[in-house]
Design a protein around this motif. Structure first.
Motif, PDB file in Angstrom:
ATOM      1  N   SER A 110       0.947  -1.102   0.083  1.00  0.00           N
ATOM      2  CA  SER A 110       0.085   0.066   0.080  1.00  0.00           C
ATOM      3  C   SER A 110       0.898   1.044   0.125  1.00  0.00           C
ATOM      4  O   SER A 110       2.157   1.249  -0.003  1.00  0.00           O
ATOM      5  CB  SER A 110      -0.937  -0.052   1.189  1.00  0.00           C
ATOM      6  OG  SER A 110      -0.073  -0.299   2.409  1.00  0.00           O
ATOM      7  N   CYS A 111       0.123   2.460   0.364  1.00  0.00           N
ATOM      8  CA  CYS A 111       0.958   3.766   0.019  1.00  0.00           C
ATOM      9  C   CYS A 111       2.191   3.637   0.879  1.00  0.00           C
ATOM     10  O   CYS A 111       2.022   3.414   2.129  1.00  0.00           O
ATOM     11  CB  CYS A 111      -0.135   4.842   0.353  1.00  0.00           C
ATOM     12  SG  CYS A 111       0.756   6.374   0.481  1.00  0.00           S
ATOM     13  N   ARG A 112       3.469   4.034   0.420  1.00  0.00           N
ATOM     14  CA  ARG A 112       4.570   4.099   1.217  1.00  0.00           C
ATOM     15  C   ARG A 112       4.505   5.306   1.919  1.00  0.00           C
ATOM     16  O   ARG A 112       5.108   5.284   3.268  1.00  0.00           O
ATOM     17  CB  ARG A 112       6.015   4.401   0.222  1.00  0.00           C
ATOM     18  CG  ARG A 112       6.015   3.360  -0.626  1.00  0.00           C
ATOM     19  CD  ARG A 112       7.082   2.613  -0.494  1.00  0.00           C
ATOM     20  NE  ARG A 112       7.395   1.746  -1.522  1.00  0.00           N
ATOM     21  CZ  ARG A 112       7.613   0.228  -1.683  1.00  0.00           C
ATOM     22  NH1 ARG A 112       7.678  -0.169  -0.618  1.00  0.00           N
ATOM     23  NH2 ARG A 112       7.705  -0.165  -2.806  1.00  0.00           N
ATOM     24  N   ARG A 113       4.193   6.537   1.649  1.00  0.00           N
ATOM     25  CA  ARG A 113       4.216   7.498   2.608  1.00  0.00           C
ATOM     26  C   ARG A 113       3.357   7.430   3.627  1.00  0.00           C
ATOM     27  O   ARG A 113       3.618   7.846   4.836  1.00  0.00           O
ATOM     28  CB  ARG A 113       3.471   8.948   1.836  1.00  0.00           C
ATOM     29  CG  ARG A 113       3.636  10.003   2.343  1.00  0.00           C
ATOM     30  CD  ARG A 113       3.193  11.402   1.401  1.00  0.00           C
ATOM     31  NE  ARG A 113       3.616  11.193   0.266  1.00  0.00           N
ATOM     32  CZ  ARG A 113       4.633  11.816  -0.279  1.00  0.00           C
ATOM     33  NH1 ARG A 113       5.543  12.234   0.279  1.00  0.00           N
ATOM     34  NH2 ARG A 113       5.021  11.443  -1.518  1.00  0.00           N
ATOM     35  N   PRO A 145      -4.244   7.623   0.613  1.00  0.00           N
ATOM     36  CA  PRO A 145      -3.266   7.291   0.002  1.00  0.00           C
ATOM     37  C   PRO A 145      -2.432   8.691  -0.687  1.00  0.00           C
ATOM     38  O   PRO A 145      -3.264   9.431  -1.403  1.00  0.00           O
ATOM     39  CB  PRO A 145      -3.413   6.133  -0.903  1.00  0.00           C
ATOM     40  CG  PRO A 145      -4.691   5.358  -0.391  1.00  0.00           C
ATOM     41  CD  PRO A 145      -5.301   6.784   0.382  1.00  0.00           C
ATOM     42  N   CYS A 146      -1.197   8.734  -0.991  1.00  0.00           N
ATOM     43  CA  CYS A 146      -0.674  10.125  -1.310  1.00  0.00           C
ATOM     44  C   CYS A 146      -0.714  10.558  -2.817  1.00  0.00           C
ATOM     45  O   CYS A 146      -0.501  11.374  -3.273  1.00  0.00           O
ATOM     46  CB  CYS A 146       0.819  10.128  -1.013  1.00  0.00           C
ATOM     47  SG  CYS A 146       2.064   8.997  -1.836  1.00  0.00           S
ATOM     48  N   GLY A 147      -0.718   9.266  -3.705  1.00  0.00           N
ATOM     49  CA  GLY A 147      -0.827   9.272  -4.930  1.00  0.00           C
ATOM     50  C   GLY A 147       0.877   9.714  -5.765  1.00  0.00           C
ATOM     51  O   GLY A 147       0.879  10.121  -6.870  1.00  0.00           O
ATOM     52  N   ASN A 148       1.384   9.793  -4.675  1.00  0.00           N
ATOM     53  CA  ASN A 148       3.154  10.136  -5.196  1.00  0.00           C
ATOM     54  C   ASN A 148       4.065   9.301  -4.867  1.00  0.00           C
ATOM     55  O   ASN A 148       5.235   9.683  -4.211  1.00  0.00           O
ATOM     56  CB  ASN A 148       3.319  11.758  -4.888  1.00  0.00           C
ATOM     57  CG  ASN A 148       4.616  12.332  -5.425  1.00  0.00           C
ATOM     58  OD1 ASN A 148       4.848  11.798  -6.674  1.00  0.00           O
ATOM     59  ND2 ASN A 148       5.300  13.146  -4.987  1.00  0.00           N
ATOM     60  N   CYS A 149       3.672   7.955  -4.610  1.00  0.00           N
ATOM     61  CA  CYS A 149       4.700   7.048  -4.513  1.00  0.00           C
ATOM     62  C   CYS A 149       4.725   5.807  -5.481  1.00  0.00           C
ATOM     63  O   CYS A 149       3.414   5.783  -5.833  1.00  0.00           O
ATOM     64  CB  CYS A 149       4.623   6.531  -2.773  1.00  0.00           C
ATOM     65  SG  CYS A 149       3.282   5.425  -2.537  1.00  0.00           S
ATOM     66  N   ASP A 150       5.402   4.997  -5.612  1.00  0.00           N
ATOM     67  CA  ASP A 150       5.505   3.892  -6.573  1.00  0.00           C
ATOM     68  C   ASP A 150       3.947   3.034  -6.174  1.00  0.00           C
ATOM     69  O   ASP A 150       3.328   2.698  -7.161  1.00  0.00           O
ATOM     70  CB  ASP A 150       6.897   2.995  -6.653  1.00  0.00           C
ATOM     71  CG  ASP A 150       7.093   2.426  -5.198  1.00  0.00           C
ATOM     72  OD1 ASP A 150       6.294   2.883  -4.198  1.00  0.00           O
ATOM     73  OD2 ASP A 150       8.001   1.733  -5.180  1.00  0.00           O
ATOM     74  N   ASN A 151       3.935   2.624  -5.121  1.00  0.00           N
ATOM     75  CA  ASN A 151       2.638   1.929  -4.793  1.00  0.00           C
ATOM     76  C   ASN A 151       1.272   2.616  -5.241  1.00  0.00           C
ATOM     77  O   ASN A 151       0.495   1.772  -5.714  1.00  0.00           O
ATOM     78  CB  ASN A 151       2.583   1.378  -3.649  1.00  0.00           C
ATOM     79  CG  ASN A 151       3.708   0.437  -3.072  1.00  0.00           C
ATOM     80  OD1 ASN A 151       4.189  -0.062  -4.106  1.00  0.00           O
ATOM     81  ND2 ASN A 151       3.983   0.104  -1.907  1.00  0.00           N
ATOM     82  N   CYS A 152       1.344   3.874  -5.051  1.00  0.00           N
ATOM     83  CA  CYS A 152       0.058   4.641  -5.539  1.00  0.00           C
ATOM     84  C   CYS A 152      -0.004   4.637  -7.041  1.00  0.00           C
ATOM     85  O   CYS A 152      -1.086   4.817  -7.640  1.00  0.00           O
ATOM     86  CB  CYS A 152       0.112   5.960  -4.846  1.00  0.00           C
ATOM     87  SG  CYS A 152      -0.442   6.061  -3.029  1.00  0.00           S
ATOM     88  N   LEU A 153       1.355   5.030  -7.687  1.00  0.00           N
ATOM     89  CA  LEU A 153       1.245   5.327  -9.076  1.00  0.00           C
ATOM     90  C   LEU A 153       1.211   4.002  -9.982  1.00  0.00           C
ATOM     91  O   LEU A 153       0.497   4.204 -11.027  1.00  0.00           O
ATOM     92  CB  LEU A 153       2.584   5.957  -9.480  1.00  0.00           C
ATOM     93  CG  LEU A 153       2.615   7.534  -8.835  1.00  0.00           C
ATOM     94  CD1 LEU A 153       4.116   7.866  -9.093  1.00  0.00           C
ATOM     95  CD2 LEU A 153       1.873   8.297  -9.657  1.00  0.00           C
TER      96      LEU A 153
HETATM   97 ZN    ZN Z   1       1.475   6.611  -1.849  1.00  0.00          ZN
END
Ligand code: ZN
Ligand code: ADP
Length: 608
Positions: A378-381, A395-403
């Motif tokens: 899931s989201c790294r951030r 979820p942040c939308g700006n980490c590999d897992n989100c993208l």
């Molecule tokens: Zn994320």
């Protein structure tokens, strides 16, 4: 000749001196508190804008602001930057000759200084204290306040004595600042610096402009080059490696690829290190390849990427090291290569760490947290912030897992096969051997041990060797397998039993996609990037950048001290043609406008 800003409000100083339109985060509240004469303790991530919190009140209040900083090397840069803004700032340290020191002391007594930077050991001398008692002091700022903590990496014994400020100058407001997150350090700062009355401002640790990515594909160095060459062709960055040898070879390898890549580690002569650091600051597009010995006190704002070729020591270290990217708030990348060897090394370290039981437990917990972060789907951030006790709701939308959300699969059967192979080979072999057995390879060793007769021989042909690596890596990091200290042999843990018995389901994640896929989805958030400029604006930006280099050389300061990229980008887009218009650009105050405004407007006029 003092620059009396004392009749100005904080907002006016922000605009006129620093050239910024608005305060960020809690800057305004912190400044109000100090101006009202109260103590403050503030915790803000790197790049959060800590310096303004004491620089502005020092200008608004009567008297000089005394800044206590452990980083002598940084004082020069900070003072240079302030002077370009028209602020009367100086530092006192051992790099100056006696005469120069005396001059500055005289200026201090005459009330001619707005800000004075000194190291804690100097502050503690009787001579300095006598001087300060005869000086009109606006406030004390204790920077890098976590240096009071014996448990951190940056412990400075002198910091623990700084509580004397409270006794000698009970009515002078003090502010302690740090970017270190953990609660114990916070408590220690308050206790040891006698800041019990201080108002606390704790800012979120999120660094939204940093994109977190972890790559688990084999051949980390090639993957690093994919990443740098496709996304950071003209950018400055830092590559961290664990060993000096690897630092040297990686720097050479990147140089052979055509980049300026300079090594930095404890084995190099001091002059070489200083020279490499200097080039990193003064030139553009330099890559530093370093052990963790590099970074403390580097406040270069336009580091566009931080890459780890080895896994860092802990989440704290990872956060601190990646935090050196994107201090200017522009998009930046934190890239980490992570593989089987890292997992094995970490596991062995945690089993091997000496010291008492409690220390061992803490080490183990930290390593497990780090492994958890690397393996999370899931989201790294969210995971990172949660570690620091903070909750990010979406979820942040700006980490590999989100993208590029990782694909997970039911790994129950694969896990069972892997674990039984470990069991049947009597827990005496490492990962590669187990995979050979699963794939049914008739290597001399396997024949020799008769393992081609095992019931698990060749039962794993549905997966590739690389995929099995991923399975074993995850089984180790999830604690189903442990790794023998000496030979790297895998052993089953208590936890493996329910899996072998078919009583527990296991979800595994698939390997990262190739870098190209991730790249397409890259979204620079919250800020303008050079990539957003039209071709015409880009060419204007390049001209301004070239001119900035000349101005920087002239003054002997790094280019970012003259203007940040973001300021040049804003100029290239807005193309102001009067001083009044130029002054509305973020990062241009009265002094920089006086120094460079005319030439900037001339460059713009020519470009039209
Ligand atoms: Zn994320
Ligand atoms: P920290 O010490 O917390 O890492 P700095 O004080 O160096 O951060 O600030 C980071 C960058 O942000 C600096 O380049 C600074 O000029 C810029 N900055 C700080 N406050 C503001 C603001 N209110 N508006 C625009 N830029 C700001």
């Amino acid at each position: 000749m003092t620059t009396a800003h004392n009749n100005s409000t904080a907002q006016q100083v922000l605009q006129n001196v620093f050239g910024y339109a608005d305060f960020r985060h809690q800057q305004a509240n912190i400044i109000d508190e100090l101006v009202a004469g109260n103590d403050v303790f503030t915790l803000m991530p790197t790049g959060g804008g800590k310096s303004l919190c004491y620089q502005i009140p020092a200008l608004v209040l009567d008297g000089v602001g005394i800044v206590i900083s452990p980083l002598i090397a940084l004082m020069q840069d900070q003072v240079d930057a302030l002077k370009i803004l028209g602020v009367n700032a100086e530092f006192l340290n051992s790099s100056q000759d006696y005469q120069r020191q005396q001059q500055i002391e005289q200026q201090l007594l005459n009330g001619e200084l707005d800000l004075l930077y000194i190291a804690p050991e100097r502050l503690l001398t009787e001579r300095m204290q006598n001087l300060l008692l005869r000086t009109n002091i606006a406030l004390f700022a204790i920077d890098e306040a976590h240096c009071v903590s014996q448990w951190g990496h940056d412990f400075r014994p002198e910091y623990q004595q700084l509580s004397i400020l409270h006794n000698i100058f009970p009515n002078t407001p003090r502010i302690a600042l740090t970017a270190t997150a953990d609660q114990r350090t916070r408590d220690e700062i308050v206790d040891l610096l006698a800041l019990h009355q201080a108002k606390q401002f704790v800012h979120s640790f999120d660094r939204p402009n940093i994109q977190y990515r972890i790559n688990d594909l084999p051949n980390a160095k090639e993957r690093l080059w994919d990443f740098i060459s496709s996304e950071h062709n003209d950018d400055a960055g830092i590559v961290y490696c664990l060993s000096r040898k690897m630092v040297e070879s990686t720097a050479q390898w990147l140089s052979a690829k055509g980049r300026v890549a300079l090594p930095y580690h404890a084995g190099l002569a001091n002059e070489v290190k200083a020279q490499h650091q200097q080039r990193f600051l003064q030139e553009e597009q330099v890559i530093i390849v370093a052990t963790i010995a590099f970074g403390m006190g580097i406040d270069k704002p336009d580091v566009r990427f931080v890459a780890h070729l080895n896994i860092p020591k802990s989440i704290e270290a990872y956060y601190q090291e990646t935090g050196r990217a994107g201090r200017d708030g522009q998009p930046a990348n934190a890239w980490l290569a992570y593989g089987m060897q890292d997992v094995i090394k970490l596991k062995q370290m945690s089993q091997n760490s000496d010291g008492n039981e409690l220390f061992k437990q803490i080490t183990q917990r930290k390593l497990n947290a780090l492994l958890g972060y690397c393996e999370v789907s899931s989201c790294r951030r969210q995971a990172l912030l949660q570690y620091f006790g903070e909750q990010l709701d979406t979820p942040c939308g700006n980490c590999d897992n989100c993208l590029t959300p990782p694909i997970t699969w039911d790994g129950t059967l694969a896990a069972k096969k892997a674990l039984s192979t470990v069991y049947r080979t009597k827990q005496r072999f490492g990962v590669t051997y187990q995979i050979d057995v699963l794939l049914g390879k008739t290597t001399p060793r396997i024949i020799n041990f008769g393992h081609n007769q095992l019931s698990t021989f060749g039962i794993g042909e549905e997966l590739s060797a690389q995929a099995w690596q991923g399975v074993f890596r995850q089984l180790i990091s999830m604690g189903f397998l442990s790794v023998d200290m000496e030979f790297g042999a895998l052993k089953l843990t208590e936890q493996a039993r329910p899996v072998l018995k078919g009583e527990q389901q296991i979800q595994l994640r698939e390997q990262s996609k190739k870098a190209k896929a991730a790249k397409q989805k890259r979204s620079p958030k919250n800020s303008q990037a050079i990539t957003d400029l039209t071709p015409q604006d880009t060419s204007l930006f390049e001209q301004l950048r070239a001119q900035r280099t000349l101005w920087a050389k002239d003054r002997g300061v790094p280019p970012f001290v003259i203007f940040h990229d973001a300021t040049l980008i804003a100029i290239a887009q807005a193309k102001p043609n009067t001083a009044a218009e130029l002054l509305t650009i973020n990062g241009i105050g009265a002094s920089k406008n006086d120094l460079y405004g005319e030439e900037i407007i001339a460059i713009i006029a020519q470009s039209l």
